[in-house]
Design a protein around this motif. Structure first.
Motif, PDB file in Angstrom:
ATOM      1  N   GLU A 240      33.166  40.207  36.953  1.00  0.00           N
ATOM      2  CA  GLU A 240      33.686  41.511  36.865  1.00  0.00           C
ATOM      3  C   GLU A 240      33.729  42.052  35.373  1.00  0.00           C
ATOM      4  OE1 GLU A 240      34.866  43.330  39.489  1.00  0.00           O
ATOM      5  OE2 GLU A 240      34.347  41.836  40.783  1.00  0.00           O
ATOM      6  N   LEU A 241      34.184  41.381  34.425  1.00  0.00           N
ATOM      7  CA  LEU A 241      33.825  42.155  32.907  1.00  0.00           C
ATOM      8  C   LEU A 241      32.673  42.575  32.630  1.00  0.00           C
ATOM      9  CD1 LEU A 241      35.676  42.742  30.542  1.00  0.00           C
ATOM     10  CD2 LEU A 241      35.227  40.389  29.651  1.00  0.00           C
ATOM     11  N   ALA A 242      31.807  41.745  33.047  1.00  0.00           N
ATOM     12  CA  ALA A 242      30.178  42.322  32.498  1.00  0.00           C
ATOM     13  C   ALA A 242      30.111  43.342  33.298  1.00  0.00           C
ATOM     14  CB  ALA A 242      29.148  40.996  32.843  1.00  0.00           C
TER      15      ALA A 242
ATOM     16  N   ILE B 205      38.227  32.210  36.771  1.00  0.00           N
ATOM     17  CA  ILE B 205      37.549  32.805  35.551  1.00  0.00           C
ATOM     18  C   ILE B 205      36.190  33.047  35.847  1.00  0.00           C
ATOM     19  CG2 ILE B 205      36.617  30.390  34.921  1.00  0.00           C
ATOM     20  CD1 ILE B 205      37.974  33.024  32.499  1.00  0.00           C
ATOM     21  N   ASP B 206      35.323  32.633  36.722  1.00  0.00           N
ATOM     22  CA  ASP B 206      34.081  33.018  36.802  1.00  0.00           C
ATOM     23  C   ASP B 206      33.761  34.461  37.521  1.00  0.00           C
ATOM     24  OD1 ASP B 206      33.031  30.430  36.101  1.00  0.00           O
ATOM     25  OD2 ASP B 206      33.025  29.655  38.342  1.00  0.00           O
TER      26      ASP B 206
ATOM     27  N   ILE C 249      41.592  37.095  32.032  1.00  0.00           N
ATOM     28  CA  ILE C 249      40.971  35.649  31.567  1.00  0.00           C
ATOM     29  C   ILE C 249      41.628  35.030  30.455  1.00  0.00           C
ATOM     30  CG2 ILE C 249      38.841  35.297  29.872  1.00  0.00           C
ATOM     31  CD1 ILE C 249      37.281  37.604  31.229  1.00  0.00           C
ATOM     32  N   ALA C 250      42.558  35.781  29.656  1.00  0.00           N
ATOM     33  CA  ALA C 250      43.254  35.390  28.551  1.00  0.00           C
ATOM     34  C   ALA C 250      44.610  34.288  29.159  1.00  0.00           C
ATOM     35  CB  ALA C 250      44.067  36.352  27.592  1.00  0.00           C
TER      36      ALA C 250
ATOM     37  N   TYR D 143      50.680  33.042  36.732  1.00  0.00           N
ATOM     38  CA  TYR D 143      50.420  34.323  36.442  1.00  0.00           C
ATOM     39  C   TYR D 143      49.487  34.945  37.683  1.00  0.00           C
ATOM     40  CZ  TYR D 143      47.442  38.174  34.277  1.00  0.00           C
ATOM     41  OH  TYR D 143      46.935  39.424  33.981  1.00  0.00           O
ATOM     42  N   LYS D 144      49.205  36.073  37.940  1.00  0.00           N
ATOM     43  CA  LYS D 144      48.648  36.956  38.976  1.00  0.00           C
ATOM     44  C   LYS D 144      47.749  37.927  38.238  1.00  0.00           C
ATOM     45  CE  LYS D 144      51.115  34.713  41.969  1.00  0.00           C
ATOM     46  NZ  LYS D 144      50.592  33.538  42.668  1.00  0.00           N
ATOM     47  N   ARG D 145      46.382  37.874  38.972  1.00  0.00           N
ATOM     48  CA  ARG D 145      45.605  38.666  38.059  1.00  0.00           C
ATOM     49  C   ARG D 145      45.907  40.218  38.307  1.00  0.00           C
ATOM     50  NH1 ARG D 145      41.698  41.236  40.833  1.00  0.00           N
ATOM     51  NH2 ARG D 145      40.209  40.995  38.969  1.00  0.00           N
TER      52      ARG D 145
END
Length: 130
Positions: free
Chosen positions: A102-104, A96-97, A31-32, A39-41
């Motif tokens: 995924e974070l939640a 980002i969505d 996210i940052a 950048y690759k996740r």
């Protein structure tokens, strides 16, 4: 000497919680870096490792599978997701969505794992008589 596997479930849950914590960290990093060119996740591979370890003993009960699991094989490994794939022109592949969802989900998973660890130790404490 008494041999016991009383902590086997707690050990597996702890490994899973460690993996979940690492995943939360990586998702936050994704996210940052949502606007970082190229950048690759990153993500964590743990569930497939756990599934493979549990699946090695196909016809055993879960208690037996947990006792026979190789704890040193249960490691969370970070990897770069779809390294050569990007739907954006800048080469970044973070959505980002998706990352927020995924974070939640990972926060809920981590909370469930830590509560399960707490319950496991409560059962052990109750069995001991304290």
């Amino acid at each position: 000497m008494i041999s016991t596997n009383a902590f086997s479930y707690a050990d597996v849950l702890t490994k899973a919680a460690d993996a979940s914590y690492l995943r939360e960290t990586l998702i936050s990093n994704n996210i940052a870096n949502v606007d970082t060119v190229g950048y690759k996740r990153q993500d964590v591979g743990f569930e497939s490792v756990l599934e493979r370890e549990l699946g090695m003993s196909k016809y055993e009960m879960l208690d037996q599978k947990i006792e026979n699991i190789h704890m040193n094989h249960l490691t969370a490994t970070a990897y770069t997701d779809a390294e050569n794939f990007s739907y954006r022109e800048d080469g970044n592949n973070v959505d980002i969505d998706t990352e927020n969802v995924e974070l939640a989900a990972e926060q809920i998973r981590y909370q469930g794992l830590t509560e399960s660890i707490d319950q496991e130790f409560s059962r052990l404490k109750s069995a001991i008589g304290n």
